[in-house]
Design an enzyme around this catalytic site. Sequence first.
Site, short mmCIF file in Angstrom:
data_model
loop_
_atom_site.label_atom_id
_atom_site.label_comp_id
_atom_site.label_asym_id
_atom_site.label_seq_id
_atom_site.Cartn_x
_atom_site.Cartn_y
_atom_site.Cartn_z
N ASN A 83 10.83 -5.05 -23.97
CA ASN A 83 10.62 -6.10 -23.22
C ASN A 83 10.15 -7.26 -24.25
O ASN A 83 9.05 -7.63 -24.50
CB ASN A 83 8.91 -6.38 -21.91
CG ASN A 83 8.81 -7.72 -21.60
OD1 ASN A 83 9.48 -8.48 -22.01
ND2 ASN A 83 7.12 -7.59 -21.14
N LYS B 172 9.21 -10.66 -24.08
CA LYS B 172 8.76 -11.77 -23.44
C LYS B 172 9.90 -13.25 -23.52
O LYS B 172 11.12 -13.26 -24.05
CB LYS B 172 7.69 -11.29 -24.25
CG LYS B 172 6.92 -10.22 -23.59
CD LYS B 172 5.82 -10.47 -24.07
CE LYS B 172 5.54 -8.68 -23.65
NZ LYS B 172 3.75 -8.36 -23.76
N HIS C 24 5.15 -7.66 -14.02
CA HIS C 24 4.52 -8.01 -14.98
C HIS C 24 2.98 -8.17 -15.07
O HIS C 24 2.94 -9.58 -15.01
CB HIS C 24 5.25 -8.34 -16.47
CG HIS C 24 4.37 -7.61 -17.51
ND1 HIS C 24 3.86 -8.62 -18.30
CD2 HIS C 24 5.05 -7.11 -19.13
CE1 HIS C 24 3.49 -7.89 -19.80
NE2 HIS C 24 4.26 -7.28 -19.61
N GLU D 142 1.48 -10.04 -17.53
CA GLU D 142 1.63 -11.35 -17.55
C GLU D 142 1.86 -12.42 -16.48
O GLU D 142 1.68 -13.52 -16.27
CB GLU D 142 2.32 -11.25 -19.38
CG GLU D 142 1.98 -11.11 -20.15
CD GLU D 142 2.50 -10.85 -20.68
OE1 GLU D 142 3.95 -10.95 -21.71
OE2 GLU D 142 1.85 -9.83 -22.30
N GLU E 228 1.39 0.62 -16.58
CA GLU E 228 0.79 -0.65 -17.84
C GLU E 228 -1.10 -1.21 -18.29
O GLU E 228 -0.93 -2.46 -17.23
CB GLU E 228 1.69 -1.82 -18.57
CG GLU E 228 3.26 -1.86 -18.80
CD GLU E 228 3.86 -3.01 -19.19
OE1 GLU E 228 4.35 -2.37 -20.45
OE2 GLU E 228 3.97 -3.65 -19.20
N GLY F 46 -0.44 -5.48 -25.89
CA GLY F 46 -0.44 -6.40 -26.84
C GLY F 46 -1.82 -6.26 -27.65
O GLY F 46 -1.81 -7.08 -28.56
N SER G 146 1.36 -1.02 -26.29
CA SER G 146 0.94 -0.51 -27.45
C SER G 146 2.10 0.66 -28.04
O SER G 146 1.34 1.27 -28.68
CB SER G 146 -0.51 -0.90 -28.04
OG SER G 146 -1.11 -1.55 -27.35
C1 PEP Z 1 4.31 -5.28 -22.46
O1 PEP Z 1 4.65 -6.03 -23.19
O2 PEP Z 1 4.82 -4.60 -21.18
C2 PEP Z 1 4.49 -4.45 -23.54
C3 PEP Z 1 3.94 -2.97 -23.56
O3 PEP Z 1 3.65 -4.95 -25.08
P1 PEP Z 1 2.97 -4.36 -26.22
O4 PEP Z 1 4.17 -3.18 -26.54
O5 PEP Z 1 3.69 -5.15 -27.36
O6 PEP Z 1 1.97 -4.00 -25.85
#
Ligand code: PEP
Length: 251
Positions: A16, A18, A101, A103, A169, A175, A214
């Site tokens: 992703n 973003k 997601h 966000e 997630e 993040g 992460s």
């Molecule tokens: C995400 O945005 O779905 C995500 C898992 O980000 P990160 O791997 O940076 O934690």
Amino acid sequence: MTDSPAAPRPHLIAGNWKMHGTATALAEIEAMAAAAASLPPHVTVAVCPPATLIHRAAQVARGRLVIGAQDVHAEPCGAFTGCVSAEMLQDAGATLVIVGHSERRTDCHETDADVRAKAIAVQAAGMTAIVCIGETAAERDAGTALTVLNSQLDGSLPGSAERLVVAYEPVWAVGSGLTPTPEQITGLHAAIRTNLTARYGDAGERVAILYGGSVKPDNAAALLGADNVSGALVGGASLTAADFLAIARAA
Ligand code: PEP
């Protein structure tokens, strides 16, 4: 005579991006496509760049690298300024779409009902919907993670298990550099599977459940090797071919 070893379970490693990437980033997609050819056959990689790059990314993607989108509007067309429909994404070359997601749930106030409508639109356009769910740190600390996940599944999942992926997630892991332990992921993915099979019957067994939050080259083997994990949704570490492919090779 000894039994032959079981084939590794299929893994999807989805990136992703973003709101990162302009035309210069297509070189990373090209490098990912070239390297994806030598990945083990049970691994598929997907990159979900910004909508502006989907068409160009799809032109350089090939083999086991596919291109997806990060969001979609649930309606097929209409007076929705700035939005993009599932048919438009499919037309641009996307084969999968992330919906729900954290966000978007937080920043854009998307509800479970919104997420379900988007997932249905994605499936109807012949693409795969990756439905994201996850608890906040406060919900985890209150011991309500499982209740939250089941509630999100109940509200967000479409009626069909065809072309459906679930991404667990934890919001606190996205993040942050923090992750649950592999054992915690295994337990929560088992609970998600129970929800899926209760909902879809045997078809629920075939829905891939990704872990996201992460995932990095140095923790990918442990996280992807956890029982009940069928791949990863990767944010920051999907931006460069070197890190993203290192994660895919760990699958
Ligand atoms: C995400 O945005 O779905 C995500 C898992 O980000 P990160 O791997 O940076 O934690």
